[in-house]
Scaffold this active site. Structure first.
Site, PDB file in Angstrom:
ATOM      1  N   HIS A  58       0.866  -1.186   0.000  1.00 40.19           N
ATOM      2  CA  HIS A  58       0.000   0.000   0.000  1.00 40.19           C
ATOM      3  C   HIS A  58       0.899   1.232   0.000  1.00 40.19           C
ATOM      4  O   HIS A  58       1.570   1.506   0.990  1.00 40.19           O
ATOM      5  CB  HIS A  58      -0.917  -0.002   1.226  1.00 40.19           C
ATOM      6  CG  HIS A  58      -1.890  -1.145   1.228  1.00 40.19           C
ATOM      7  ND1 HIS A  58      -3.084  -1.104   0.546  1.00 40.19           N
ATOM      8  CD2 HIS A  58      -1.820  -2.376   1.794  1.00 40.19           C
ATOM      9  CE1 HIS A  58      -3.725  -2.254   0.715  1.00 40.19           C
ATOM     10  NE2 HIS A  58      -2.977  -3.050   1.458  1.00 40.19           N
ATOM     11  N   ARG A  60      -0.295   4.324  -0.733  1.00 38.85           N
ATOM     12  CA  ARG A  60      -1.146   5.398  -0.180  1.00 38.85           C
ATOM     13  C   ARG A  60      -1.288   6.640  -1.052  1.00 38.85           C
ATOM     14  O   ARG A  60      -2.102   7.510  -0.732  1.00 38.85           O
ATOM     15  CB  ARG A  60      -0.652   5.835   1.204  1.00 38.85           C
ATOM     16  CG  ARG A  60      -0.588   4.715   2.234  1.00 38.85           C
ATOM     17  CD  ARG A  60      -1.948   4.152   2.561  1.00 38.85           C
ATOM     18  NE  ARG A  60      -1.916   3.279   3.732  1.00 38.85           N
ATOM     19  CZ  ARG A  60      -2.677   2.201   3.860  1.00 38.85           C
ATOM     20  NH1 ARG A  60      -3.509   1.852   2.894  1.00 38.85           N
ATOM     21  NH2 ARG A  60      -2.616   1.466   4.947  1.00 38.85           N
ATOM     22  N   HIS A 177      -8.993 -10.350  -1.387  1.00 43.57           N
ATOM     23  CA  HIS A 177      -8.899 -10.167   0.069  1.00 43.57           C
ATOM     24  C   HIS A 177     -10.091 -10.938   0.632  1.00 43.57           C
ATOM     25  O   HIS A 177     -11.223 -10.462   0.594  1.00 43.57           O
ATOM     26  CB  HIS A 177      -8.974  -8.669   0.387  1.00 43.57           C
ATOM     27  CG  HIS A 177      -9.170  -8.331   1.842  1.00 43.57           C
ATOM     28  ND1 HIS A 177      -8.238  -7.654   2.583  1.00 43.57           N
ATOM     29  CD2 HIS A 177     -10.212  -8.570   2.674  1.00 43.57           C
ATOM     30  CE1 HIS A 177      -8.700  -7.494   3.820  1.00 43.57           C
ATOM     31  NE2 HIS A 177      -9.894  -8.030   3.905  1.00 43.57           N
ATOM     32  N   ASP A 303       1.999  -6.900   2.460  1.00 39.21           N
ATOM     33  CA  ASP A 303       0.822  -6.133   2.896  1.00 39.21           C
ATOM     34  C   ASP A 303       1.277  -4.902   3.680  1.00 39.21           C
ATOM     35  O   ASP A 303       0.653  -4.511   4.677  1.00 39.21           O
ATOM     36  CB  ASP A 303      -0.152  -6.987   3.719  1.00 39.21           C
ATOM     37  CG  ASP A 303      -1.525  -6.313   3.857  1.00 39.21           C
ATOM     38  OD1 ASP A 303      -1.743  -5.240   3.240  1.00 39.21           O
ATOM     39  OD2 ASP A 303      -2.374  -6.846   4.588  1.00 39.21           O
TER      40      ASP A 303
HETATM   41 ZN   LIG Z   1      -6.059  -7.191   2.439  1.00 36.35          ZN
END
Ligand SMILES: [Zn+2]
Length: 428
Positions: A58, A60, A177, A303
């Site tokens: 991520h 962002r 997910h 992650d």
């Molecule tokens: Zn996830």
């Protein structure tokens, strides 16, 4: 052309060899190579791996630049030995159009610290209602091949089916997910003995396992490819193992934190341990390690989920879910998999570079350390022992669960197509 001689490195953990880089390419691998005209990097005792590839980061940006940007996230990646990261789509705005994925892709090109492959959203706004423009994102300059609503589950079976059918046309993959939303309403941690004792809302294993079971059957039904994000339970491992034995085209990832940490840590009420899916039990951890070793789980993915201090420094129930991971991933994998004898360094190269590059179709990444290949490389000192100090992180965020914990191994050098992005642990 710049020449670099990496002297005496244990390539994939094997016998010491010299590796000569010429420009962007590995020129030679062998014994006692000439150092003429080359900058020499002494690599005695160190392990040389292909540059790591993270299928689940991520970054962002756009929208939450207070927690991370493409620049700071790729600096963190280079520090951790990565030469490619796949950037998840749950940004603001969501990466659900060609425009947004091209923006992220362009920012990656400008950062120069590692390759950035944007992941496209499966549904518009991650809302699960309408399929996003998967084809347009694939056709864009970003060339998206991985699609995910990560952070949220594509819980509607018809939507998941359509997405699997759609990406099949161009050989893409849907990364799920797996979280059944109704079963996890109000969930704060793993559902089990500890959640019962603490009185916190439980996130049951079945909420993950039921979605995985459904999705592997859907993938089989439409003849498409599905990737399961962050497996966290022993039951999930059993389902993936069964699906593979049936010939279903499924791949799976595990995060470093699910290979090491358990829900016992939640007793501290320290929100740094709050993550989704949650930390599970010791039995789950051992099953995940075994599955990564035997190949049932294909890859390690971080992650990496940066959050600013204010989103984590609060009471458990209010805290954001997620942990940073790029700068500690390899150390945790060494600790849990290599030092325990479960995986060789060649195995690490497979699970953290070759396989993720293959699943995500990252060109020129995850290649063998061999002449003629792009010089995407990572040099690790496996003998290093030190406490994790988040103050030294390149990431803009500090939400690591390993602060003060002693972990083995340290990435000293990273090369992206022959350009040193990390030298002696310092970003260049
Ligand atoms: Zn996830």
């Amino acid at each position: 052309m710049t020449k670099i001689l990496i002297r005496g490195a244990r390539v994939l953990g094997g016998e010491p060899q010299d590796v000569l880089i010429d420009g962007e390419t590995i020129e030679a691998v062998g014994a006692a190579l000439s150092a003429e005209g080359a900058t020499v990097v002494e690599a005695d005792g160190k392990v040389l791996l292909p540059g790591l590839v993270d299928l689940h980061t991520h970054l962002r940006e756009p929208g939450r630049e207070d927690s991370e940007t493409v620049l700071t996230g790729t600096r963190a990646a280079a520090s951790g030995g990565y030469t490619t990261v796949f950037a998840m789509a749950n940004t603001f705005p969501v990466a659900d159009t060609a425009g947004v994925v091209e923006q992220v892709w362009r920012l990656g090109k400008e950062s120069g610290y590692c390759d950035v492959q944007p992941i496209g959203a499966v549904t518009v706004g991650l809302e699960g209602k309408k399929l996003a423009e998967l084809g347009a994102m694939h056709e864009s300059a970003a060339g998206v091949t991985v699609f995910s609503d990560d952070g949220k589950c594509v819980d509607d079976a018809v939507m998941m089916r359509r997405a699997l059918e759609y990406v099949k046309a161009f050989g893409g993959v849907v990364a799920q997910h797996a979280q059944e939303p109704r079963l996890t309403e109000g969930a704060q941690m793993n559902e089990g003995v500890v959640s019962a004792e603490l009185g916190l809302g439980g996130w049951p294993a079945v909420a993950e396992e039921s979605i995985i079971a459904r999705d592997v059957l859907l993938a089989e039904h439409v003849g498409s490819r599905v990737h399961i994000c962050h497996l966290s339970t022993a039951g999930s491992v059993e389902i993936v193992r069964w699906a593979k034995s049936r010939g279903i085209d499924v791949t799976a990832e595990v995060t470093p934190h699910h290979l090491l940490l358990t829900d016992e840590l939640v007793r501290s009420y320290n929100p740094v341990y709050k993550v989704n899916p949650p930390l599970r039990t010791e039995a789950d951890v051992l099953a995940l390690r075994e599955a990564l070793a035997d190949g049932t789980i294909d890859i390690v993915a971080t992650d990496h989920a940066p959050h600013p201090h204010e989103d984590k420094d609060c009471e458990w129930a209010a805290a954001a879910m997620g942990m940073v991971g790029l700068e500690t991933a390899l150390s945790v994998v060494q600790h849990t998999m290599v030092d325990t004898g479960l995986l060789t360094w060649a195995g690490v190269a497979d699970r953290m570079s070759a396989k993720p590059a293959e699943i995500g179709q990252a060109k020129g990444q995850g290649r063998p350390v061999a002449p003629g290949e792009p010089a995407n490389l990572t040099l690790v000192d496996p003998a290093y022992r030190g406490e994790v100090d988040p103050a030294g992180f390149a990431s803009r965020s500090r939400n690591t669960p390993y602060e003060g914990r002693e972990l083995p191994g340290r990435v000293t050098h990273t090369w992206l197509r022959g350009r040193a992005t990390l030298v002696d642990g310092k970003l260049q």
